[in-house]
Design an enzyme around this catalytic site. Structure first.
Site, PDB file in Angstrom:
ATOM      1  CG  PHE A  12      -1.379   1.207   1.805  1.00  0.00           C
ATOM      2  CD1 PHE A  12      -1.983   2.175   1.024  1.00  0.00           C
ATOM      3  CD2 PHE A  12      -1.203   1.453   3.169  1.00  0.00           C
ATOM      4  CE1 PHE A  12      -2.398   3.380   1.594  1.00  0.00           C
ATOM      5  CE2 PHE A  12      -1.619   2.642   3.736  1.00  0.00           C
ATOM      6  CZ  PHE A  12      -2.206   3.613   2.938  1.00  0.00           C
ATOM      7  CE1 TYR A 147       4.585  -3.489  12.324  1.00  0.00           C
ATOM      8  CE2 TYR A 147       3.830  -1.666  13.688  1.00  0.00           C
ATOM      9  CZ  TYR A 147       4.250  -2.153  12.470  1.00  0.00           C
ATOM     10  OH  TYR A 147       4.348  -1.296  11.392  1.00  0.00           O
TER      11      TYR A 147
HETATM   12  C1  UD1 Z   1      -0.145   0.835  14.619  1.00  0.00           C
HETATM   13  C2  UD1 Z   1       0.721   2.088  14.609  1.00  0.00           C
HETATM   14  C3  UD1 Z   1       0.903   2.571  13.180  1.00  0.00           C
HETATM   15  C4  UD1 Z   1       1.396   1.434  12.306  1.00  0.00           C
HETATM   16  C5  UD1 Z   1       0.400   0.293  12.349  1.00  0.00           C
HETATM   17  C6  UD1 Z   1       0.852  -0.883  11.505  1.00  0.00           C
HETATM   18  C7  UD1 Z   1       0.122   3.171  16.741  1.00  0.00           C
HETATM   19  C8  UD1 Z   1      -0.447   4.352  17.381  1.00  0.00           C
HETATM   20  N1  UD1 Z   1       0.092   3.146  15.407  1.00  0.00           N
HETATM   21  O1  UD1 Z   1      -1.406   1.224  14.211  1.00  0.00           O
HETATM   22  O2  UD1 Z   1       1.843   3.627  13.173  1.00  0.00           O
HETATM   23  O3  UD1 Z   1       1.540   1.885  11.020  1.00  0.00           O
HETATM   24  O4  UD1 Z   1       0.317  -0.125  13.695  1.00  0.00           O
HETATM   25  O5  UD1 Z   1      -0.059  -1.919  11.543  1.00  0.00           O
HETATM   26  O6  UD1 Z   1       0.641   2.276  17.375  1.00  0.00           O
HETATM   27  N2  UD1 Z   1      -9.642  -1.048  15.365  1.00  0.00           N
HETATM   28  C9  UD1 Z   1     -11.013  -1.206  15.532  1.00  0.00           C
HETATM   29  N3  UD1 Z   1     -11.647  -2.125  14.749  1.00  0.00           N
HETATM   30  C10 UD1 Z   1     -10.991  -2.882  13.809  1.00  0.00           C
HETATM   31  C11 UD1 Z   1      -9.608  -2.691  13.650  1.00  0.00           C
HETATM   32  C12 UD1 Z   1      -8.957  -1.758  14.452  1.00  0.00           C
HETATM   33  O7  UD1 Z   1     -11.633  -0.575  16.367  1.00  0.00           O
HETATM   34  O8  UD1 Z   1     -11.661  -3.677  13.131  1.00  0.00           O
HETATM   35  C13 UD1 Z   1      -8.973  -0.041  16.201  1.00  0.00           C
HETATM   36  C14 UD1 Z   1      -7.737  -0.551  16.929  1.00  0.00           C
HETATM   37  O9  UD1 Z   1      -8.080  -1.197  18.127  1.00  0.00           O
HETATM   38  C15 UD1 Z   1      -6.964   0.764  17.120  1.00  0.00           C
HETATM   39  C16 UD1 Z   1      -7.352   1.603  15.885  1.00  0.00           C
HETATM   40  O10 UD1 Z   1      -8.525   0.996  15.361  1.00  0.00           O
HETATM   41  O11 UD1 Z   1      -7.398   1.426  18.277  1.00  0.00           O
HETATM   42  C17 UD1 Z   1      -6.296   1.611  14.811  1.00  0.00           C
HETATM   43  O12 UD1 Z   1      -5.908   0.264  14.565  1.00  0.00           O
HETATM   44  P1  UD1 Z   1      -5.010  -0.121  13.315  1.00  0.00           P
HETATM   45  O13 UD1 Z   1      -5.535   0.504  12.090  1.00  0.00           O
HETATM   46  O14 UD1 Z   1      -4.800  -1.609  13.349  1.00  0.00           O
HETATM   47  O15 UD1 Z   1      -3.638   0.623  13.603  1.00  0.00           O
HETATM   48  P2  UD1 Z   1      -2.763   0.829  14.959  1.00  0.00           P
HETATM   49  O16 UD1 Z   1      -2.608  -0.443  15.680  1.00  0.00           O
HETATM   50  O17 UD1 Z   1      -3.228   2.052  15.659  1.00  0.00           O
END
Ligand code: UD1
Length: 315
Positions: A12, A147
């Site tokens: 991506f 990670y």
């Molecule tokens: C983390 C890193 C980011 C990195 C990424 C790689 C942080 C702050 N950010 O992103 O820099 O590029 O990992 O994978 O650590 N969520 C939902 N429902 C879903 C999926 C996710 O509510 O179905 C929530 C998660 O619990 C989280 C947020 O959405 O609170 C973002 O999740 P996600 O998009 O997976 O990224 P991060 O883990 O924040």
């Protein structure tokens, strides 16, 4: 002739960076090489630029296979990784092997291949839960997941490869990147790609926790532009910079904005909070602005609109 190499270039962010590099090379010409094992990248991400890019389908853990591709490059952009915080908790070994051992192989090949500079895709997850916001480069790292540890180890290696082996490196901590070509097909996909998928299908997304966690969502073209700037900025070898927008939005806010943009009402489901999750994330962009010339162009509204247009056309 300038030679750029992008590991993870069929993914991506990598495929957006490849397009940015092709524009940068312009009429002067040059070579763009992509190293990707197509585990989460796709050939179709490079479709309309495929005749201008050399795609090498190899794994970054295979030092012998990546060495000749990397040798002689002006800049290597190391983006290949197994992303996702929860994936690294469910399956820590493969993400450890790719994100740490694979990263070592890329750095080692860059030294041996006399590469001028390596730009490393680090992660905002390294900060963990800081007491204050925004998160600034001088804060101590407090990784909360495998990670986050793995990405942080890559940064440490980058800095040591500059001091011990004479390879110029710049680490960029990416802050929740979103935009076209982010793959929504896995449970480990980034939240904005999942929101887009549900919005278009008119189905409910699941939000983990209360949805009040916040992220500095950063549009992919702004990140790609910063990678290019990091390749050429003077006096930054061995340093780490935040690659974010300097704002933050909660998941509830983003889901509300998207429903409004699409003119629909779809109530999200709420589940238990996710292990290893950071609560709030927002970048201080002062250093990246001053030293790299970081100048993000996309407001959240503009980025979401472009992203939504792309998903509408492609899903
Ligand atoms: C983390 C890193 C980011 C990195 C990424 C790689 C942080 C702050 N950010 O992103 O820099 O590029 O990992 O994978 O650590 N969520 C939902 N429902 C879903 C999926 C996710 O509510 O179905 C929530 C998660 O619990 C989280 C947020 O959405 O609170 C973002 O999740 P996600 O998009 O997976 O990224 P991060 O883990 O924040």
């Amino acid at each position: 002739m300038k030679k750029y190499v992008v590991t993870g270039g069929a993914g991506f962010i990598g495929s957006t960076l490849v397009r940015t590099l092709l524009v940068d090379l312009g009429d002067a010409g040059g070579e763009v090489h992509v190293i990707d094992n197509l585990m989460s990248g796709h050939k179709k991400n490079l479709e309309e630029v495929s005749d201008r890019v050399a795609l090498h389908i190899v794994d970054i853990r295979d030092g012998a296979a990546i060495a000749p591709v990397i040798a002689g490059a002006d800049t290597v952009f190391h983006l290949a990784a197994i992303p996702s915080v929860p994936r690294s908790i469910d399956e820590p070994r493969p993400s450890h092997e790719v994100n740490i051992d694979g990263t070592f192989e890329v750095f080692d090949a860059a030294v041996k291949g006399k590469v001028r500079r390596l730009v490393y895709a680090a992660s905002s997850s390294a900060y963990g839960d800081s007491e204050t916001l925004p998160k600034i480069e001088t804060m101590a790292a407090k990784p909360k997941s495998p990670y986050a540890v793995q990405k942080y180890v890559g940064e440490l290696y980058a800095s040591v490869f500059t001091s011990c082996f004479d390879l110029e490196t710049v680490s960029l901590r990416f802050f929740n990147v979103y935009g076209p070509r982010q793959d929504p097909s896995s449970a480990y996909s980034g939240i904005l790609s999942l929101f887009m998928k549900h919005l278009i299908a008119r189905t409910e997304p699941t939000i983990f926790g209360d949805g009040e966690q916040s992220r500095d969502f950063t549009y992919v073209e702004d990140v790609a532009a910063l990678c290019l700037k990091a390749a050429h900025a003077p006096g930054v070898a061995g340093k780490m910079f935040n690659a974010g927008n300097g704002g933050r939005y909660t998941l509830n806010e983003i889901w509300r904005m998207l429903q409004k943009m699409e003119g629909v009402e779809i109530r999200a489901k709420y589940g238990p909070p996710r292990a290893g999750d950071v609560r709030h994330s927002m970048a201080d962009t002062t250093a990246a602005t001053a030293e790299l010339g970081h100048a993000p162009k996309f407001t959240i509204e503009a980025g979401l609109k472009k992203t939504l247009d792309w998903y509408r056309a492609s899903l």
